[in-house]
Write an enzyme that holds these catalytic residues in place. Structure first.
Site, mmCIF file in Angstrom:
data_model
loop_
_atom_site.group_PDB
_atom_site.id
_atom_site.type_symbol
_atom_site.label_atom_id
_atom_site.label_comp_id
_atom_site.label_asym_id
_atom_site.label_seq_id
_atom_site.Cartn_x
_atom_site.Cartn_y
_atom_site.Cartn_z
ATOM 1 N N ARG A 30 -10.978 83.839 -6.816
ATOM 2 C CA ARG A 30 -12.398 84.032 -6.483
ATOM 3 C C ARG A 30 -13.154 84.364 -7.759
ATOM 4 O O ARG A 30 -12.566 84.656 -8.783
ATOM 5 C CB ARG A 30 -12.574 85.124 -5.430
ATOM 6 N N ASN A 53 -20.184 89.263 -3.936
ATOM 7 C CA ASN A 53 -19.202 90.335 -3.777
ATOM 8 C C ASN A 53 -18.713 90.775 -5.144
ATOM 9 O O ASN A 53 -18.188 89.961 -5.909
ATOM 10 C CB ASN A 53 -18.004 89.868 -2.941
ATOM 11 N N GLU A 54 -18.942 92.032 -5.452
ATOM 12 C CA GLU A 54 -18.466 92.639 -6.701
ATOM 13 C C GLU A 54 -18.745 91.749 -7.908
ATOM 14 O O GLU A 54 -17.825 91.232 -8.550
ATOM 15 C CB GLU A 54 -16.979 92.968 -6.586
ATOM 16 N N GLU A 114 -16.889 99.503 0.675
ATOM 17 C CA GLU A 114 -15.443 99.437 0.916
ATOM 18 C C GLU A 114 -14.850 100.794 0.567
ATOM 19 O O GLU A 114 -14.987 101.258 -0.569
ATOM 20 C CB GLU A 114 -14.795 98.365 0.021
ATOM 21 N N TRP A 116 -1.939 93.527 -4.373
ATOM 22 C CA TRP A 116 -1.973 92.073 -4.284
ATOM 23 C C TRP A 116 -0.526 91.594 -4.317
ATOM 24 O O TRP A 116 0.360 92.318 -4.760
ATOM 25 C CB TRP A 116 -2.718 91.480 -5.489
ATOM 26 N N GLU A 150 -4.083 89.027 -0.784
ATOM 27 C CA GLU A 150 -4.221 90.459 -0.489
ATOM 28 C C GLU A 150 -3.458 90.904 0.748
ATOM 29 O O GLU A 150 -3.883 91.826 1.438
ATOM 30 C CB GLU A 150 -5.700 90.805 -0.334
HETATM 31 C C1 GLA Z 1 -12.480 94.643 -3.730
HETATM 32 C C2 GLA Z 1 -13.101 93.481 -2.999
HETATM 33 C C3 GLA Z 1 -12.468 93.196 -1.680
HETATM 34 C C4 GLA Z 1 -10.990 93.337 -1.761
HETATM 35 C C5 GLA Z 1 -10.638 94.719 -2.240
HETATM 36 C C6 GLA Z 1 -9.156 94.956 -2.327
HETATM 37 O O1 GLA Z 1 -13.125 95.818 -3.686
HETATM 38 O O2 GLA Z 1 -14.479 93.557 -2.862
HETATM 39 O O3 GLA Z 1 -12.803 91.881 -1.294
HETATM 40 O O4 GLA Z 1 -10.519 92.387 -2.640
HETATM 41 O O5 GLA Z 1 -11.162 94.893 -3.521
HETATM 42 O O6 GLA Z 1 -8.568 94.274 -3.400
#
Ligand code: GLA
Length: 689
Positions: A113, A151-152, A324, A332, A374
């Site tokens: 990703r 996301n992140e 989260e 992983w 994951e």
């Molecule tokens: C991050 C991501 C999630 C998942 C978690 C756990 O915080 O945003 O999608 O991957 O880590 O690895």
């Protein structure tokens, strides 16, 4: 300044859910079980582009329509994620220019990703389309409470070397400098014959011999990466703003490298989100992770050190969201092997988030995924979905939060703030002479503040920061601001003149904004404020014992680097080096200016020295009248409408003794308490003082 743009009306618990990972027949019972556990929000869809656009330009909505309608029926609220972190295979195949590349220009493959780049015009267009389509279709859906962008951003990698980035970097530089002459001057290209004579010659700092990049170029590159990420976020937030319901928020799960997060918040977000995984402190690759996060390996606060990131987030958005929150062992298939949270730790970590300013906590994830990278990143439930102790703990946390309702919207009370700014954060990465001092000290200061029970905030400084932001703190510590601008120097001076106490460490103020050294004696623009100057400086010589300083009859280490200081005017020498060839030279100078004072320390900050400094400045003993508590227990004070709440967190597997000096109310037990109290292993105690 109130930085809050969105605030949850009450403490709320959520969970990350991936309806696409489960048979639809499970949805209803999953939602029912969540509600029964006190979970009222699900965060969904952030990796599910294909479900809406299975082929280029072909859109279908049936899947999320069904899921959102079910949520609405059940009274479950939803945070909908835009799916741009994971472009579909059809997209990367047809338009490979959307892919990010490593430093050698080798593109990343489809499959993991965050393999896209922010600057490809095609990716920006495809992102614009999918976000518009989703926002248009779901924006008014009654189940939606807010939107998460991507996301992140900058997780997985924060380096960008695609051709689209090369192109965009040149545009960025043209806009920044206007002329090649100005750029050549700023980058000092006279060194090693780097002079640029055409814009096309400019490249990202990539594959060079021996990491010998031009540091000024790399500094601009880190600013460029931030600008790229922020503009990608803004592209999406502008669309979401257009279609979302009034009152719904826009957030993202952030705090990654090479992004000016306060700026991103200001430009694009209503609510800052963070992902909290304190269990990283215990993984088998713990040292690697701590180093990665800039903590150095001295991470002996373990999971308690997560409060440092939470405090940085609080400095951006005082009432933030945890999008989260760890609810199981992390791992992983290909890397990371984390232990299971011990009974009590899930609740403790969630309370740590609340103590630091989260009023929404969403656990990651409902059920552990039974396939993919994951499959060991454990959620609340295991693959089999049976009720378990983790679910019971989450439910207990949700019911605790109800009892803590009066704390929602309260403010974290801190007399001290660590000052940070994006320029110096980047410079510390580019310049090992800077980073070697800054990264460990940032942790050391937070750690000692924790152990001394000195609640501590982060203050993110920019040229346009307001004086009131600084004035909220009696004491500021700005450990090693190598880069100093005129605007920031003026602000710091005004803060001190109006009564603030500012602590500065070695290597202050010797660089300009472009990273070139100034041609003035350090600390340059701050000299009038510090009442001091630096005669000579350098790293400790490894063939000699650690350099020491004598202060008030005690010896303190002055590790790693020493500025040999000189006092000027009426500044007072508080301490001198008492070893090495410069023994007798001033090491700590105090300068009173207006109603305040500046302390200039010539070295890095060891914990014993910080402990002494905190005591010298009257920061310690803040809770002495109320209680005695061991170093091992964290205390966070939150205030609201004249009420004082103390959140106590025990991170250890052993019970801890607390002694209350007067009666207080135990908010979780709803009863008065006084005298000796034993906090259980991983226990949480919330008192109203
Ligand atoms: C991050 C991501 C999630 C998942 C978690 C756990 O915080 O945003 O999608 O991957 O880590 O690895």
């Amino acid at each position: 300044m109130n930085k809050q743009k969105y605030q949850w009306p009450e403490y709320t618990v959520g969970v990350c859910y991936y309806p696409e990972h489960w048979d639809e027949s499970l949805w209803e019972s999953d939602l029912d079980r969540m509600l029964a556990a006190g979970i009222h929000v699900v965060r969904i869809a952030e990796f599910a582009w294909n479900l809406t656009e299975p082929e280029e330009g072909v859109f279908r909505f049936d899947f999320f329509d069904r899921f959102l309608d079910l949520c609405a029926e059940k009274g479950m609220k939803v945070i909908f994620g835009t799916p741009t972190a994971t472009p579909p295979a059809w997209l990367t195949k047809k338009y490979p220019e959307v892919l990010n590349a490593d430093q050698n220009g080798l593109p990343y493959e489809h499959g993991a990703r965050r393999h896209y780049n922010y600057n490809s015009p095609i990716y920006r267009e495809k992102a614009r389309i999918i976000v518009t389509v989703l926002a248009e279709h779901y924006g008014k859906h009654p189940a939606i409470a807010g939107w998460q962008i991507d996301n992140e951003m900058n997780c997985e990698t924060c380096e960008f070397h695609s051709e689209a980035d090369q192109e965009a970097f040149r545009v960025f530089l043209r806009e920044t400098y206007g002329s090649l002459d100005a750029l050549n001057r700023a980058w000092g290209t006279a060194f090693w014959n780097q002079t640029y004579t055409a814009w096309e010659e400019l490249r990202l700092p990539g594959h060079v011999l021996n990491d010998g990049w031009n540091p000024h170029q790399r500094l601009d590159y880190l600013r460029f990466v931030s600008a790229s990420a922020r503009s990608f976020c803004k592209l999406q937030s502008d669309i979401l703003h257009r279609y979302k319901k009034p009152g719904d928020f826009i957030t993202t799960n952030a705090l990654f490298w090479h992004i000016d997060n306060p700026k991103m918040f200001e430009e694009s977000l209503d609510l800052f989100g963070y992902d909290s995984y304190p269990n990283f402190a215990f993984g088998l690759n713990r040292e690697e992770v701590l180093k990665d996060q800039g903590y150095g390996v001295e991470g002996d606060l373990n999971d308690r050190l997560s409060g440092k990131s939470l405090s940085e987030v609080r400095g951006i958005c005082p009432h933030f969201a945890i999008l989260e929150q760890q609810s199981g062992a992390g791992g992983w298939v290909s890397r990371m092997e984390g232990p299971q949270p011990r009974p009590g730790q899930i609740r403790l970590w969630a309370m740590q988030s609340v103590a630091h300013g989260a009023d929404f906590v969403s656990f990651f994830r409902w059920r552990t995924c039974s396939f993919g990278t994951e499959m060991y990143w454990h959620g609340i439930l295991d693959y089999d979905g049976r009720d378990n102790r983790r679910l019971r703990e989450v439910a207990a946390f949700a019911s605790d939060l109800k009892k803590l309702a009066p704390l929602c919207g309260s403010e974290y009370a801190a007399p001290l703030a660590i000052v940070k700014d994006y320029d110096n954060a980047c410079d510390a990465e580019v310049d090992v002479w800077h980073g070697r001092l800054s990264f460990p000290d940032d942790s050391a200061i937070y750690q000692q503040a924790q152990l001394s029970h000195v609640p501590c905030d982060y203050l993110h400084l920019a040229d346009d920061s307001a004086l009131e932001d600084l004035r909220r703190y009696p004491v500021l510590i700005y450990p090693h601001p190598a880069i100093m601008t005129g605007a920031r120097a003026d602000l710091l001076k005004a803060y001190v003149e109006q009564g603030g106490t500012l602590i500065l460490g070695c290597r202050t103020g010797y660089k300009q904004e472009n990273g070139r050294a100034i041609l003035l004696p350090p600390p340059g623009l701050l000299r009038e404020l510090t009442g001091s100057t630096v005669r000579e400086s350098g790293f400790w010589h490894p063939a000699e014992p650690t350099v020491t300083v004598e202060w008030n009859g005690e010896r303190f280490e002055a590790p790693l680097f020493q500025d040999q200081l000189e006092a000027e005017g009426d500044a007072a020498v508080l301490a001198r080096y008492d070893s090495s060839w410069f023994a007798g030279t001033p090491a700590l100078i105090e300068h009173r200016l207006g109603a305040g004072r500046c302390l200039h320390w010539g070295s890095t900050f060891s914990r014993p020295l910080l402990k002494e400094l905190f005591a010298y400045l009257g920061l310690t003993g803040r809770f002495d009248e109320l209680l005695d508590l061991p170093e091992a227990v964290e205390i966070a004070e939150r205030r609201k409408d004249g009420r004082r709440f103390l959140m106590l967190l025990n991170y250890l597997p052993e019970a801890q003794e607390i002694l209350l000096h007067r009666e207080m109310r135990d908010m979780l037990e709803d009863r008065p308490v006084s005298g000796k109290i034993s906090m259980p292993p991983f226990g949480v105690l919330v008192l109203e003082a």
